[in-house]
Design a protein around this motif. Structure first.
Motif, PDB file in Angstrom:
ATOM      1  N   VAL A  14       0.808  -1.219   0.000  1.00  0.00           N
ATOM      2  CA  VAL A  14       0.000   0.000   0.000  1.00  0.00           C
ATOM      3  C   VAL A  14       0.839   1.265   0.000  1.00  0.00           C
ATOM      4  O   VAL A  14       0.308   2.364  -0.209  1.00  0.00           O
ATOM      5  N   GLY A  15       2.147   1.150   0.231  1.00  0.00           N
ATOM      6  CA  GLY A  15       2.978   2.336   0.236  1.00  0.00           C
ATOM      7  C   GLY A  15       4.434   2.008   0.508  1.00  0.00           C
ATOM      8  O   GLY A  15       4.775   0.871   0.852  1.00  0.00           O
ATOM      9  N   GLU A  16       5.286   3.027   0.331  1.00  0.00           N
ATOM     10  CA  GLU A  16       6.721   2.874   0.550  1.00  0.00           C
ATOM     11  C   GLU A  16       7.248   4.065   1.331  1.00  0.00           C
ATOM     12  O   GLU A  16       6.632   5.135   1.340  1.00  0.00           O
ATOM     13  N   ALA A  17       8.397   3.875   1.973  1.00  0.00           N
ATOM     14  CA  ALA A  17       9.077   4.951   2.696  1.00  0.00           C
ATOM     15  C   ALA A  17      10.573   4.772   2.490  1.00  0.00           C
ATOM     16  O   ALA A  17      11.069   3.647   2.415  1.00  0.00           O
ATOM     17  N   ALA A  18      11.292   5.894   2.408  1.00  0.00           N
ATOM     18  CA  ALA A  18      12.720   5.846   2.104  1.00  0.00           C
ATOM     19  C   ALA A  18      13.600   6.181   3.300  1.00  0.00           C
ATOM     20  O   ALA A  18      14.821   6.138   3.188  1.00  0.00           O
ATOM     21  N   ASN A  19      13.001   6.528   4.446  1.00  0.00           N
ATOM     22  CA  ASN A  19      13.786   6.808   5.647  1.00  0.00           C
ATOM     23  C   ASN A  19      12.913   6.591   6.878  1.00  0.00           C
ATOM     24  O   ASN A  19      11.709   6.342   6.775  1.00  0.00           O
ATOM     25  N   GLY A  20      13.527   6.696   8.041  1.00  0.00           N
ATOM     26  CA  GLY A  20      12.816   6.404   9.267  1.00  0.00           C
ATOM     27  C   GLY A  20      11.661   7.337   9.546  1.00  0.00           C
ATOM     28  O   GLY A  20      10.597   6.916  10.017  1.00  0.00           O
ATOM     29  N   GLU A  21      11.846   8.629   9.248  1.00  0.00           N
ATOM     30  CA  GLU A  21      10.770   9.585   9.488  1.00  0.00           C
ATOM     31  C   GLU A  21       9.575   9.306   8.581  1.00  0.00           C
ATOM     32  O   GLU A  21       8.419   9.375   9.018  1.00  0.00           O
TER      33      GLU A  21
END
Length: 243
Positions: free
Chosen positions: A55-62
């Motif tokens: 459903v989604g992606e993130a490239a860093n911890g924040e």
């Protein structure tokens, strides 16, 4: 570590409630990793399995934190090492705000102490990146069903698993060369530069008894002088280091 993400195998479609995977709600997965090739590879693998949806992606911890709050996925695949906020710190924040999400850490390497910490914070699984093709879909299914995935296997009892990990992480007993507790006390005094009279007074012994202890200590350690004994004791950690 060589990247293996471009060689993912497809997973099998599990049955649920005696029905087909297509009739069951798909597991909603958020993928957080700072390497695009990893995100692409993992996403492609999961897209081939009808029981999962990314459903989604993130490239860093924040971003992992904000996207988790925004999307409320069932599973968060979280890289341990990421910019801005490391995986463990991101997980602490996520578990404080969104404790229902089940987190699987993805990592190239991890120590036993880090595994223990991750599980205590709230991780439900740890998957090494060089084992993604073999373990990831199985780990996701294990975690989604309420179990844990640790060390490449499904774990139902977290307490027992943590106990085993802590035993593995315990420092081995130091070698004492057959010295008795009293002889180790004497060794500690020698390291501190105490005389026989000082040692006798400290432990309410006669000086003859101290000499006898020293003779036994020399025989057991193979040294012949007080200086050699002090150096030997420090090198072999026979005495606890002073703060």
């Amino acid at each position: 570590m060589a990247n293996r993400e471009t060689r993912f195998s497809t997973g099998s479609v599990p049955s649920a409630d005696n029905g087909s995977a297509s009739s069951s709600p798909r597991l909603r997965i958020l993928l957080a990793d700072d390497h695009p090739v990893v995100r692409i590879g993992v996403s492609n693998m999961l897209l081939h399995d009808a029981s999962f949806v990314v459903v989604g992606e993130a490239a860093n911890g924040e971003e992992a934190i904000s996207r988790t709050v925004e999307l409320m996925p069932d599973i968060l695949l979280l890289d341990l090492q990421m910019p801005r906020l490391p995986g463990l710190e991101a997980m602490r924040t996520i578990m404080n705000g969104s404790p229902t999400v089940k987190i699987i850490l993805l990592t190239s390497t991890i120590t036993t102490q880090q595994i223990i910490e991750a599980l205590q914070v709230g991780a439900r699984g740890i998957v090494l990146k060089d084992a993604l093709t073999d373990h990831l879909t199985t780990a996701i299914r294990a975690v989604s069903s309420g179990d844990y995935w640790i060390g490449g296997r499904r774990v139902a009892n977290l307490v027992n698993a943590l106990h085993e990990l802590m035993q593995q992480n315990a420092k081995p007993d130091r070698k004492t060369y057959g010295l008795t507790p009293r002889e180790l006390d004497v060794v500690g005094c020698i390291v501190e530069g105490c005389s026989n009279r000082d040692i006798a007074k400290q432990f309410s012994l006669s000086e003859e008894t101290v000499k006898r202890h020293l003779s036994n200590i020399f025989d057991k350690t193979g040294v012949s002088t007080r200086l050699e004994l002090a150096l030997f004791a420090i090198a072999h950690q026979l005495v606890a280091p002073r703060p």
